[in-house]
Motif scaffolding. Structure first.
Motif, PDB file in Angstrom:
ATOM      1  N   HIS A   1      -3.471-206.944 -22.666  1.00  0.00           N
ATOM      2  CA  HIS A   1      -4.623-207.728 -23.088  1.00  0.00           C
ATOM      3  C   HIS A   1      -5.936-207.007 -22.806  1.00  0.00           C
ATOM      4  CE1 HIS A   1      -6.954-211.193 -24.129  1.00  0.00           C
ATOM      5  NE2 HIS A   1      -7.408-211.372 -22.906  1.00  0.00           N
ATOM      6  N   PHE A   2      -5.990-206.239 -21.712  1.00  0.00           N
ATOM      7  CA  PHE A   2      -7.202-205.476 -21.394  1.00  0.00           C
ATOM      8  C   PHE A   2      -7.122-204.106 -22.054  1.00  0.00           C
ATOM      9  CE2 PHE A   2      -7.309-208.799 -18.301  1.00  0.00           C
ATOM     10  CZ  PHE A   2      -8.659-209.065 -18.131  1.00  0.00           C
ATOM     11  N   ILE A   3      -7.262-204.095 -23.366  1.00  0.00           N
ATOM     12  CA  ILE A   3      -7.167-202.850 -24.129  1.00  0.00           C
ATOM     13  C   ILE A   3      -8.235-201.869 -23.673  1.00  0.00           C
ATOM     14  CG2 ILE A   3      -7.275-201.844 -26.447  1.00  0.00           C
ATOM     15  CD1 ILE A   3      -6.335-204.566 -27.529  1.00  0.00           C
ATOM     16  N   GLN A   4      -9.395-202.375 -23.275  1.00  0.00           N
ATOM     17  CA  GLN A   4     -10.493-201.495 -22.854  1.00  0.00           C
ATOM     18  C   GLN A   4     -10.176-200.758 -21.569  1.00  0.00           C
ATOM     19  OE1 GLN A   4     -10.393-204.772 -22.590  1.00  0.00           O
ATOM     20  NE2 GLN A   4     -12.046-205.657 -21.364  1.00  0.00           N
ATOM     21  N   LEU A   5      -9.193-201.225 -20.808  1.00  0.00           N
ATOM     22  CA  LEU A   5      -8.764-200.530 -19.604  1.00  0.00           C
ATOM     23  C   LEU A   5      -7.503-199.710 -19.846  1.00  0.00           C
ATOM     24  CD1 LEU A   5      -9.337-203.320 -16.915  1.00  0.00           C
ATOM     25  CD2 LEU A   5     -10.796-201.369 -17.431  1.00  0.00           C
ATOM     26  N   ASP A   6      -6.600-200.223 -20.678  1.00  0.00           N
ATOM     27  CA  ASP A   6      -5.345-199.528 -20.933  1.00  0.00           C
ATOM     28  C   ASP A   6      -5.498-198.382 -21.930  1.00  0.00           C
ATOM     29  OD1 ASP A   6      -3.993-201.237 -19.222  1.00  0.00           O
ATOM     30  OD2 ASP A   6      -3.473-202.645 -20.813  1.00  0.00           O
ATOM     31  N   GLN A   7      -6.292-198.611 -22.975  1.00  0.00           N
ATOM     32  CA  GLN A   7      -6.500-197.598 -24.016  1.00  0.00           C
ATOM     33  C   GLN A   7      -7.992-197.524 -24.366  1.00  0.00           C
ATOM     34  OE1 GLN A   7      -4.323-195.549 -25.191  1.00  0.00           O
ATOM     35  NE2 GLN A   7      -2.347-196.427 -24.651  1.00  0.00           N
ATOM     36  N   PRO A   8      -8.836-197.130 -23.408  1.00  0.00           N
ATOM     37  CA  PRO A   8     -10.284-197.147 -23.665  1.00  0.00           C
ATOM     38  C   PRO A   8     -10.713-196.238 -24.802  1.00  0.00           C
ATOM     39  CG  PRO A   8      -9.780-195.933 -21.654  1.00  0.00           C
ATOM     40  CD  PRO A   8      -8.512-196.625 -22.058  1.00  0.00           C
ATOM     41  N   GLY A   9      -9.992-195.138 -24.996  1.00  0.00           N
ATOM     42  CA  GLY A   9     -10.377-194.208 -26.058  1.00  0.00           C
ATOM     43  C   GLY A   9     -10.358-194.840 -27.429  1.00  0.00           C
ATOM     44  N   ILE A  10      -9.411-195.758 -27.662  1.00  0.00           N
ATOM     45  CA  ILE A  10      -9.333-196.415 -28.966  1.00  0.00           C
ATOM     46  C   ILE A  10     -10.524-197.351 -29.164  1.00  0.00           C
ATOM     47  CG2 ILE A  10      -7.989-198.072 -30.314  1.00  0.00           C
ATOM     48  CD1 ILE A  10      -5.481-196.765 -29.161  1.00  0.00           C
ATOM     49  N   VAL A  11     -10.913-198.071 -28.106  1.00  0.00           N
ATOM     50  CA  VAL A  11     -12.081-198.952 -28.209  1.00  0.00           C
ATOM     51  C   VAL A  11     -13.337-198.129 -28.467  1.00  0.00           C
ATOM     52  CG1 VAL A  11     -13.460-200.701 -27.025  1.00  0.00           C
ATOM     53  CG2 VAL A  11     -10.981-200.634 -26.677  1.00  0.00           C
ATOM     54  N   ILE A  12     -13.489-197.023 -27.743  1.00  0.00           N
ATOM     55  CA  ILE A  12     -14.653-196.143 -27.940  1.00  0.00           C
ATOM     56  C   ILE A  12     -14.672-195.594 -29.360  1.00  0.00           C
ATOM     57  CG2 ILE A  12     -15.702-193.957 -27.212  1.00  0.00           C
ATOM     58  CD1 ILE A  12     -14.415-194.547 -24.407  1.00  0.00           C
ATOM     59  N   GLU A  13     -13.509-195.186 -29.851  1.00  0.00           N
ATOM     60  CA  GLU A  13     -13.415-194.634 -31.205  1.00  0.00           C
ATOM     61  C   GLU A  13     -13.867-195.635 -32.257  1.00  0.00           C
ATOM     62  OE1 GLU A  13      -9.924-193.055 -34.292  1.00  0.00           O
ATOM     63  OE2 GLU A  13      -9.437-193.560 -32.212  1.00  0.00           O
ATOM     64  N   GLN A  14     -13.446-196.892 -32.121  1.00  0.00           N
ATOM     65  CA  GLN A  14     -13.816-197.903 -33.110  1.00  0.00           C
ATOM     66  C   GLN A  14     -15.299-198.257 -33.025  1.00  0.00           C
ATOM     67  OE1 GLN A  14     -11.940-198.813 -35.603  1.00  0.00           O
ATOM     68  NE2 GLN A  14     -10.290-197.505 -34.822  1.00  0.00           N
ATOM     69  N   ILE A  15     -15.842-198.286 -31.820  1.00  0.00           N
ATOM     70  CA  ILE A  15     -17.288-198.510 -31.680  1.00  0.00           C
ATOM     71  C   ILE A  15     -18.057-197.368 -32.331  1.00  0.00           C
ATOM     72  CG2 ILE A  15     -19.195-198.669 -30.030  1.00  0.00           C
ATOM     73  CD1 ILE A  15     -17.193-199.989 -28.071  1.00  0.00           C
ATOM     74  N   ALA A  16     -17.622-196.133 -32.087  1.00  0.00           N
ATOM     75  CA  ALA A  16     -18.305-194.966 -32.662  1.00  0.00           C
ATOM     76  C   ALA A  16     -18.244-194.996 -34.189  1.00  0.00           C
ATOM     77  CB  ALA A  16     -17.680-193.685 -32.127  1.00  0.00           C
ATOM     78  N   ARG A  17     -17.116-195.451 -34.723  1.00  0.00           N
ATOM     79  CA  ARG A  17     -16.975-195.513 -36.183  1.00  0.00           C
ATOM     80  C   ARG A  17     -17.970-196.505 -36.785  1.00  0.00           C
ATOM     81  NH1 ARG A  17     -14.260-198.252 -40.013  1.00  0.00           N
ATOM     82  NH2 ARG A  17     -13.369-199.737 -38.525  1.00  0.00           N
ATOM     83  N   ILE A  18     -18.107-197.673 -36.151  1.00  0.00           N
ATOM     84  CA  ILE A  18     -19.053-198.666 -36.663  1.00  0.00           C
ATOM     85  C   ILE A  18     -20.486-198.213 -36.427  1.00  0.00           C
ATOM     86  CG2 ILE A  18     -19.941-201.005 -36.243  1.00  0.00           C
ATOM     87  CD1 ILE A  18     -17.125-201.995 -36.146  1.00  0.00           C
ATOM     88  N   LEU A  19     -20.718-197.535 -35.307  1.00  0.00           N
ATOM     89  CA  LEU A  19     -22.046-196.987 -35.036  1.00  0.00           C
ATOM     90  C   LEU A  19     -22.454-196.006 -36.125  1.00  0.00           C
ATOM     91  CD1 LEU A  19     -24.409-196.783 -33.003  1.00  0.00           C
ATOM     92  CD2 LEU A  19     -23.124-194.982 -31.855  1.00  0.00           C
ATOM     93  N   ALA A  20     -21.529-195.133 -36.541  1.00  0.00           N
ATOM     94  CA  ALA A  20     -21.826-194.170 -37.601  1.00  0.00           C
ATOM     95  C   ALA A  20     -22.135-194.876 -38.910  1.00  0.00           C
ATOM     96  CB  ALA A  20     -20.652-193.211 -37.758  1.00  0.00           C
ATOM     97  N   LYS A  21     -21.394-195.939 -39.215  1.00  0.00           N
ATOM     98  CA  LYS A  21     -21.663-196.711 -40.426  1.00  0.00           C
ATOM     99  C   LYS A  21     -23.057-197.314 -40.389  1.00  0.00           C
ATOM    100  CE  LYS A  21     -17.158-198.327 -42.073  1.00  0.00           C
ATOM    101  NZ  LYS A  21     -16.393-199.523 -42.476  1.00  0.00           N
ATOM    102  N   ALA A  22     -23.418-197.891 -39.247  1.00  0.00           N
ATOM    103  CA  ALA A  22     -24.718-198.532 -39.110  1.00  0.00           C
ATOM    104  C   ALA A  22     -25.846-197.531 -39.309  1.00  0.00           C
ATOM    105  CB  ALA A  22     -24.828-199.209 -37.752  1.00  0.00           C
ATOM    106  N   ARG A  23     -25.657-196.324 -38.803  1.00  0.00           N
ATOM    107  CA  ARG A  23     -26.706-195.308 -38.905  1.00  0.00           C
ATOM    108  C   ARG A  23     -26.820-194.730 -40.303  1.00  0.00           C
ATOM    109  NH1 ARG A  23     -25.759-192.470 -32.929  1.00  0.00           N
ATOM    110  NH2 ARG A  23     -27.111-193.955 -31.799  1.00  0.00           N
ATOM    111  N   ARG A  24     -25.722-194.772 -41.049  1.00  0.00           N
ATOM    112  CA  ARG A  24     -25.801-194.337 -42.446  1.00  0.00           C
ATOM    113  C   ARG A  24     -26.543-195.348 -43.308  1.00  0.00           C
ATOM    114  NH1 ARG A  24     -20.321-192.686 -41.736  1.00  0.00           N
ATOM    115  NH2 ARG A  24     -19.609-194.570 -42.776  1.00  0.00           N
TER     116      ARG A  24
END
Length: 357
Positions: free
Chosen positions: A334-357
């Motif tokens: 359930h705590f994906i941000q602790l078990d697989q933080p890289g995936i959460v960071i990756e998805q945030i970065a993807r949306i961040l890139a979209k927002a900046r475009r």
């Protein structure tokens, strides 16, 4: 996290209990921080940072790292704190401004006078963003915080540049999971949930009497016991847990997210029904735990149906947007941000890139 017939557990106790999403009672340990990071955790999350007045004189504690726009704002789950983002927020802070905050009664934030429910959580967040964050933001919500983030997006779509939901609670989950597992299992889960609420009520009583800080309560289920390997997080959890403000906030959130009326709807469900059910083209990612864990006391078939209902609820959130995605994260509880933080960071970065475009 999930618990009860549609609930989410509080992450701090050895005897984990429910909260708002029949979620996963799996690895809820806080001992995920890397060795050598304890000083950073204590400095970042173990003391107040920016205390922001909202809706009068009440203050919410805001913890920000980095610079840039849009700002990413993290919402923690039931009973959780800003430190739950310690494996994600610093990395996101290297990409843009990244902020986590304590809800009313949590951490270093002042308590509410009224119920800790979806309406008050949304109103507090709106006031906090208006006071501190010009421009659109990306909300990242875990568990119950994911429900609050979704309802915020529906109410204030123009405030957002994106939405990342980490194993989120969702409206109607109590009824959906009860239907999925069948009447006998639903009654069993409801009984378990009632026991967790009763335990939380006792925690409120002990905290109000100042007893949780006494040696006699060293093994209390109200506290983080046994101590986590990450000792700084352990101290921060228990610094909160001994206070009446925190225990009362958790008890109120627990009730409003999980106790259903005769129609099977909770207070948060009823409040959610008042917002619009569309997110337009807002970029949305919903992450679902994929380690196979589930609620206590269910057989294999019931667990499979419970997991299917959980995933269906997440799929429904993703469909609220024409740019929505629902993703299962393998080897994550359930705590994906602790078990697989890289995936959460990756998805945030993807949306961040979209927002900046």
């Amino acid at each position: 996290m999930r618990s009860g017939a549609g609930a989410t557990p509080v992450r701090r106790r050895s005897h984990l209990f429910a909260g708002v999403v029949l979620t996963v009672l799996l690895g809820l340990s806080t001992g995920h921080a890397r060795a050598g990071a304890q000083g950073f955790v204590a400095e970042t999350y173990g003391q107040p940072h920016q205390l922001v007045a909202v809706r009068g004189t009440r203050r919410l504690n805001l913890v920000c790292l980095g610079q840039g726009t849009p700002t990413v704002v993290f919402l923690s789950g039931l009973g959780s704190g800003t430190f739950d983002w310690r494996r994600v927020q610093p990395a996101v802070g290297r990409l843009t401004r990244a902020c986590a905050y304590d809800r009313a009664g949590y951490g270093f934030s002042d308590p509410l006078d009224g119920p800790a429910d979806a309406d008050n959580a949304r109103s507090d967040l709106h006031a906090l963003l208006r006071a501190t964050m010009p421009g659109r933001v990306i909300l990242v919500g875990h568990s119950l915080g994911g429900l609050y983030a979704t309802l915020y997006a529906e109410a204030y779509p123009k405030d957002l540049a994106g939405l990342v939901l980490v194993d989120p609670a969702f409206p109607g989950q109590t009824r959906a999971i009860a239907r999925a597992v069948g009447p006998s299992a639903a009654r069993k889960l409801a009984g378990w949930q009632a026991a967790q609420i009763a335990m939380q009520e006792e925690c409120v009583v002990l905290a109000r009497r100042g007893l949780l800080s006494t040696p006699a309560e060293a093994g209390s289920a109200c506290l983080d016991n046994p101590a986590n390997a990450d000792s700084d997080v352990h101290r921060d959890i228990n610094r909160e847990a001994i206070t009446a403000a925190y225990e009362s906030a958790v008890e109120s959130e627990l009730r409003n997210a999980n106790l259903a009326d005769a129609s099977g709807r909770t207070r948060d469900d009823l409040e959610a029904a008042r917002t619009r059910a569309s997110l337009g083209s807002l970029p949305v990612v919903v992450l679902t735990h994929g380690d196979g864990s589930g609620l206590p006391g269910l057989d294999a078939g019931q667990l499979a149906r419970e997991a299917a209902a959980w995933k269906a609820g997440h799929d429904a959130i993703a469909r609220l947007s024409s740019d929505g995605a629902s993703i299962v994260v393998p080897q994550a509880g359930h705590f994906i941000q602790l078990d697989q933080p890289g995936i959460v960071i990756e998805q945030i970065a993807r949306i961040l890139a979209k927002a900046r475009r």
